[in-house]
Design a protein around this motif. Sequence first.
Motif, PDB file in Angstrom:
ATOM      1  N   TRP A 123      26.126  42.221  28.687  1.00  0.00           N
ATOM      2  CA  TRP A 123      26.445  41.083  29.546  1.00  0.00           C
ATOM      3  C   TRP A 123      27.054  41.516  30.880  1.00  0.00           C
ATOM      4  CZ3 TRP A 123      29.171  38.883  24.748  1.00  0.00           C
ATOM      5  CH2 TRP A 123      28.218  38.331  23.878  1.00  0.00           C
ATOM      6  N   PHE A 124      27.988  42.466  30.855  1.00  0.00           N
ATOM      7  CA  PHE A 124      28.684  42.849  32.083  1.00  0.00           C
ATOM      8  C   PHE A 124      27.986  43.984  32.825  1.00  0.00           C
ATOM      9  CE2 PHE A 124      31.928  41.027  29.306  1.00  0.00           C
ATOM     10  CZ  PHE A 124      32.467  40.060  30.130  1.00  0.00           C
ATOM     11  N   GLY A 125      27.238  44.822  32.115  1.00  0.00           N
ATOM     12  CA  GLY A 125      26.522  45.912  32.756  1.00  0.00           C
ATOM     13  C   GLY A 125      27.401  47.085  33.157  1.00  0.00           C
ATOM     14  N   TRP A 126      28.582  47.211  32.573  1.00  0.00           N
ATOM     15  CA  TRP A 126      29.480  48.315  32.926  1.00  0.00           C
ATOM     16  C   TRP A 126      28.965  49.621  32.335  1.00  0.00           C
ATOM     17  CZ3 TRP A 126      34.164  45.081  30.901  1.00  0.00           C
ATOM     18  CH2 TRP A 126      34.419  44.047  31.807  1.00  0.00           C
ATOM     19  N   THR A 127      28.994  50.659  33.124  1.00  0.00           N
ATOM     20  CA  THR A 127      28.563  51.988  32.673  1.00  0.00           C
ATOM     21  C   THR A 127      29.654  53.038  32.835  1.00  0.00           C
ATOM     22  OG1 THR A 127      27.606  52.441  34.860  1.00  0.00           O
ATOM     23  CG2 THR A 127      26.148  51.487  33.200  1.00  0.00           C
ATOM     24  N   GLU A 128      30.785  52.653  33.431  1.00  0.00           N
ATOM     25  CA  GLU A 128      31.898  53.578  33.640  1.00  0.00           C
ATOM     26  C   GLU A 128      33.159  53.033  32.960  1.00  0.00           C
ATOM     27  OE1 GLU A 128      31.344  56.353  35.197  1.00  0.00           O
ATOM     28  OE2 GLU A 128      29.429  55.941  36.193  1.00  0.00           O
ATOM     29  N   PHE A 129      34.000  53.959  32.483  1.00  0.00           N
ATOM     30  CA  PHE A 129      35.294  53.555  31.941  1.00  0.00           C
ATOM     31  C   PHE A 129      36.329  53.647  33.058  1.00  0.00           C
ATOM     32  CE2 PHE A 129      39.444  54.494  30.064  1.00  0.00           C
ATOM     33  CZ  PHE A 129      39.569  53.420  29.190  1.00  0.00           C
ATOM     34  N   ASN A 130      36.863  52.485  33.423  1.00  0.00           N
ATOM     35  CA  ASN A 130      37.854  52.400  34.496  1.00  0.00           C
ATOM     36  C   ASN A 130      39.228  52.167  33.879  1.00  0.00           C
ATOM     37  OD1 ASN A 130      35.706  52.570  36.337  1.00  0.00           O
ATOM     38  ND2 ASN A 130      35.445  50.347  36.352  1.00  0.00           N
ATOM     39  N   LEU A 131      40.114  53.115  34.057  1.00  0.00           N
ATOM     40  CA  LEU A 131      41.445  53.024  33.448  1.00  0.00           C
ATOM     41  C   LEU A 131      42.412  52.192  34.285  1.00  0.00           C
ATOM     42  CD1 LEU A 131      43.449  53.867  31.248  1.00  0.00           C
ATOM     43  CD2 LEU A 131      43.867  55.977  32.545  1.00  0.00           C
ATOM     44  N   LEU A 132      42.362  52.334  35.594  1.00  0.00           N
ATOM     45  CA  LEU A 132      43.339  51.654  36.456  1.00  0.00           C
ATOM     46  C   LEU A 132      43.312  50.132  36.307  1.00  0.00           C
ATOM     47  CD1 LEU A 132      43.267  53.721  39.786  1.00  0.00           C
ATOM     48  CD2 LEU A 132      44.973  53.740  37.976  1.00  0.00           C
ATOM     49  N   PRO A 133      42.155  49.479  36.228  1.00  0.00           N
ATOM     50  CA  PRO A 133      42.189  48.022  36.036  1.00  0.00           C
ATOM     51  C   PRO A 133      42.865  47.612  34.732  1.00  0.00           C
ATOM     52  CG  PRO A 133      40.018  48.729  36.750  1.00  0.00           C
ATOM     53  CD  PRO A 133      40.784  49.959  36.429  1.00  0.00           C
ATOM     54  N   ILE A 134      42.675  48.408  33.670  1.00  0.00           N
ATOM     55  CA  ILE A 134      43.303  48.092  32.390  1.00  0.00           C
ATOM     56  C   ILE A 134      44.821  48.205  32.511  1.00  0.00           C
ATOM     57  CG2 ILE A 134      43.477  48.789  29.976  1.00  0.00           C
ATOM     58  CD1 ILE A 134      40.588  49.774  30.167  1.00  0.00           C
ATOM     59  N   LEU A 135      45.305  49.278  33.148  1.00  0.00           N
ATOM     60  CA  LEU A 135      46.744  49.434  33.348  1.00  0.00           C
ATOM     61  C   LEU A 135      47.303  48.323  34.238  1.00  0.00           C
ATOM     62  CD1 LEU A 135      47.008  53.309  33.927  1.00  0.00           C
ATOM     63  CD2 LEU A 135      47.534  52.024  31.842  1.00  0.00           C
ATOM     64  N   ALA A 136      46.557  47.966  35.276  1.00  0.00           N
ATOM     65  CA  ALA A 136      47.038  46.932  36.203  1.00  0.00           C
ATOM     66  C   ALA A 136      47.196  45.595  35.495  1.00  0.00           C
ATOM     67  CB  ALA A 136      46.076  46.806  37.385  1.00  0.00           C
ATOM     68  N   VAL A 137      46.201  45.203  34.715  1.00  0.00           N
ATOM     69  CA  VAL A 137      46.266  43.916  34.020  1.00  0.00           C
ATOM     70  C   VAL A 137      47.347  43.941  32.947  1.00  0.00           C
ATOM     71  CG1 VAL A 137      44.975  42.316  32.570  1.00  0.00           C
ATOM     72  CG2 VAL A 137      43.877  43.367  34.536  1.00  0.00           C
ATOM     73  N   ALA A 138      47.476  45.065  32.227  1.00  0.00           N
ATOM     74  CA  ALA A 138      48.507  45.157  31.190  1.00  0.00           C
ATOM     75  C   ALA A 138      49.907  45.004  31.788  1.00  0.00           C
ATOM     76  CB  ALA A 138      48.379  46.489  30.453  1.00  0.00           C
ATOM     77  N   LEU A 139      50.172  45.686  32.895  1.00  0.00           N
ATOM     78  CA  LEU A 139      51.483  45.562  33.542  1.00  0.00           C
ATOM     79  C   LEU A 139      51.685  44.166  34.116  1.00  0.00           C
ATOM     80  CD1 LEU A 139      51.736  49.000  35.382  1.00  0.00           C
ATOM     81  CD2 LEU A 139      53.044  48.248  33.399  1.00  0.00           C
ATOM     82  N   PHE A 140      50.627  43.576  34.621  1.00  0.00           N
ATOM     83  CA  PHE A 140      50.727  42.231  35.176  1.00  0.00           C
ATOM     84  C   PHE A 140      51.086  41.222  34.089  1.00  0.00           C
ATOM     85  CE2 PHE A 140      48.840  38.290  36.952  1.00  0.00           C
ATOM     86  CZ  PHE A 140      49.537  38.260  38.152  1.00  0.00           C
ATOM     87  N   ILE A 141      50.448  41.342  32.924  1.00  0.00           N
ATOM     88  CA  ILE A 141      50.753  40.439  31.813  1.00  0.00           C
ATOM     89  C   ILE A 141      52.173  40.666  31.310  1.00  0.00           C
ATOM     90  CG2 ILE A 141      50.149  39.897  29.421  1.00  0.00           C
ATOM     91  CD1 ILE A 141      47.241  40.450  30.127  1.00  0.00           C
ATOM     92  N   LEU A 142      52.583  41.938  31.187  1.00  0.00           N
ATOM     93  CA  LEU A 142      53.936  42.245  30.729  1.00  0.00           C
ATOM     94  C   LEU A 142      54.980  41.697  31.685  1.00  0.00           C
ATOM     95  CD1 LEU A 142      55.753  43.685  28.685  1.00  0.00           C
ATOM     96  CD2 LEU A 142      55.473  45.784  30.030  1.00  0.00           C
TER      97      LEU A 142
END
Length: 731
Positions: A581-600
């Motif tokens: 569905w999303f077509g992602w082919t790369e693992f991006n770490l920074l967006p995951i860290l950014a959203v996790a810190l934003f939620i926290l």
Amino acid sequence: MDNRKYIYWLVLSVGFYLLWLNIAPRFFPGMFKPKVEVVDAEGAEEAEPGAEENLDSAVDASATDESPAANPNAENAGDDSAEAAAVDAAPELPELKKHDHKTVVLGEGGYDKGFLITVTLTSTGAAVESVDLNDPRYTTLDRQQKYRVIGNKVDWEGLPGALLREPKTFETPVDLIDAQLKPYGVSLRTVDWQYKQPEQQAGDGDTHHDVAIFSYLSPDEQLEVVKTYRIHHVANPAESNPSEYLIDVKLSLINHSAKAQEAIYVVQGPTGTHVENETYARTQRELKIGTATTSGGVTPVNLRSTEVRTQVQKAEDGGDEVETWVEPVRYAGVDVQYFGALIFPQDQLLDTDKDGKPDQTIDFVEPLLLYSEKENKRNCDVSLLMHSRPVKLAAGATQDYSFQMFVGPKRPDLLAPLGARDVIHFGTIPFIGWLPPFSLNPYVAHFVMWLLAFLHDTLALPYALSIIAVTIIVRGAMFPLSVRQAAQAEKMKILAPEMKKIQEKYKDKPEEYARAISAFNKKNGTNPLYGCLPMLLQMPIFFGLYGALGQAVDLRLAQFLWVDNLAGQDALFHLPFTVPWFGWTEFNLLPILAVALFILQAKIMTPPPTSEDQEFQQKMQMAMMLAIGFAFYSMPAGLCLYIICSSGWGFAERFIIKRFWPHIYDPKLAPDDAGGAPGAAAAAVVAGPEQPREPTWFEKLLAAADEARANTGAQQSGRGESNRKKKPKRF
């Protein structure tokens, strides 16, 4: 009523919209399949835009030099007798003079010789075949080759929905000459022009390497067209000088006959632009037109390739015609995210005949759809055509027309001197872009670009550290507000039980509840808006940085830790599969860290719910934040770095405030103990022995608004009661 939920609703709506833009084409591909028809290349410049053509029956004389002029209709090929009669009746054509095919390279010495661009010219159509950038900062994403702005090889030739051939930049058909070439099955676009060796430099035998001259004489030798290309040599190629990226083009029409002639020429716009990383690219190809005003200003027009496609489709279906521009054109061209190619017709505002109107040489500019794919709405290629006004040539006269073509990176210091700074288009914020301070987004983005360049060039900071420095500057400037926000959040936590009691007490009386909660907040010095104010002030910076990262070419290929391109995704490693569905082919770490810190951070800053509704709201907000995280996955690494630094600053800020400003966490309460009578809580605030601090002007404004709303409700309620009890007498 708590105003914070309105702010959250607004933020969540924007987040949902961004998520929708990211996943809608994948979930609902059927919604994005507009009808596409095939357009003939020659018809694109002579017929109305969007005219329907058929690949099976159309014969494009400009598509190939081998097109037989004597057999235009394939259906008559089998009729030998008719063909023989046609050959006998047709006058014999004189032999067409042919010229050798030449490929000329300007700026071949490259960066070391003072040339920032290398221009490859072809004698076929006397056109620009390609332009490469020699500055070592501008390479392909793999850093293996020079970046080619125009003239990239296309993969759509011969496909449905495409022109029969790809036109080359600055092809210049002239109607009088093309009319004579048509019986031969060629045109000025496809025939080889004569290459003229430039004059020798004074003092040595070396020829110029920055000048090329092509000419073509009509078959009747009555009209000649000459095209001269020149690029600029610079002593110091590191300077920000727009002439480094300019190609000077002079077009000359020479009347060799003994009578006056009138001709019209067409200039083909840039072709072969390249979209990097189409999966994650923020923008595709766009047409950029700047129409000149009499005061010397420029009115910019930004037209996405998908919009051109839509206009062409509507025109083919019998709707409105494709948009054209008849105003004096300052520039017109095609750009992609970080690079552009713009043609600047010269002397468009001169009034040589003194009639009070500019004697513009370009009559109008029209878009040209080169290719559009049925399955992928975004995959389309565009260019433009610049049609001249009729050129009147006296016997033996020569008429010259000058153009400049900018081919290079979209940097403000290069485009501003050319009057084309608005080519750097940051877009608008969906839904709320007209509201202040969001309406200031272009100005904020320009300021962020300037600040990043200043920190990098003046203080010699890498761009990653420059982004961190911008974060520190922004959050440091808002530190006083953050202190107030922390105090408000802590007080709201302490006051949550009392606020819940007030809600239960007045659950069936919304007007009384509004007055009571307003009086309660006033007595305790709390204001829900203070919790949202720092976030609201940061949002323009966030969108400004997002826009800057999408246009700041200097951030392209800037490295930090494992990040190879701060303007793209961090791409820690390549996934062995494609995410459905999303077509992602790369693992991006920074967006995951950014959203996790934003939620926290949001969880720490948000006070506990005082009702089931608030609890449900907070759960929905958490779910929406996770959904926004999917949209963030394709965000540039530099933007994620800003969010991570901002969240880290927020955590450090809380510790500093608790350590050095402990008095703001005063647990004293002013509970609603004024009794159960309506309005008693507000009366207790006024008559109580302990008066709060002097309210600020903003608090006074909110109190006045609440009081006015309460009085209006009371008056309406009183009038309604009076009308029910008293009826007018009838006589």
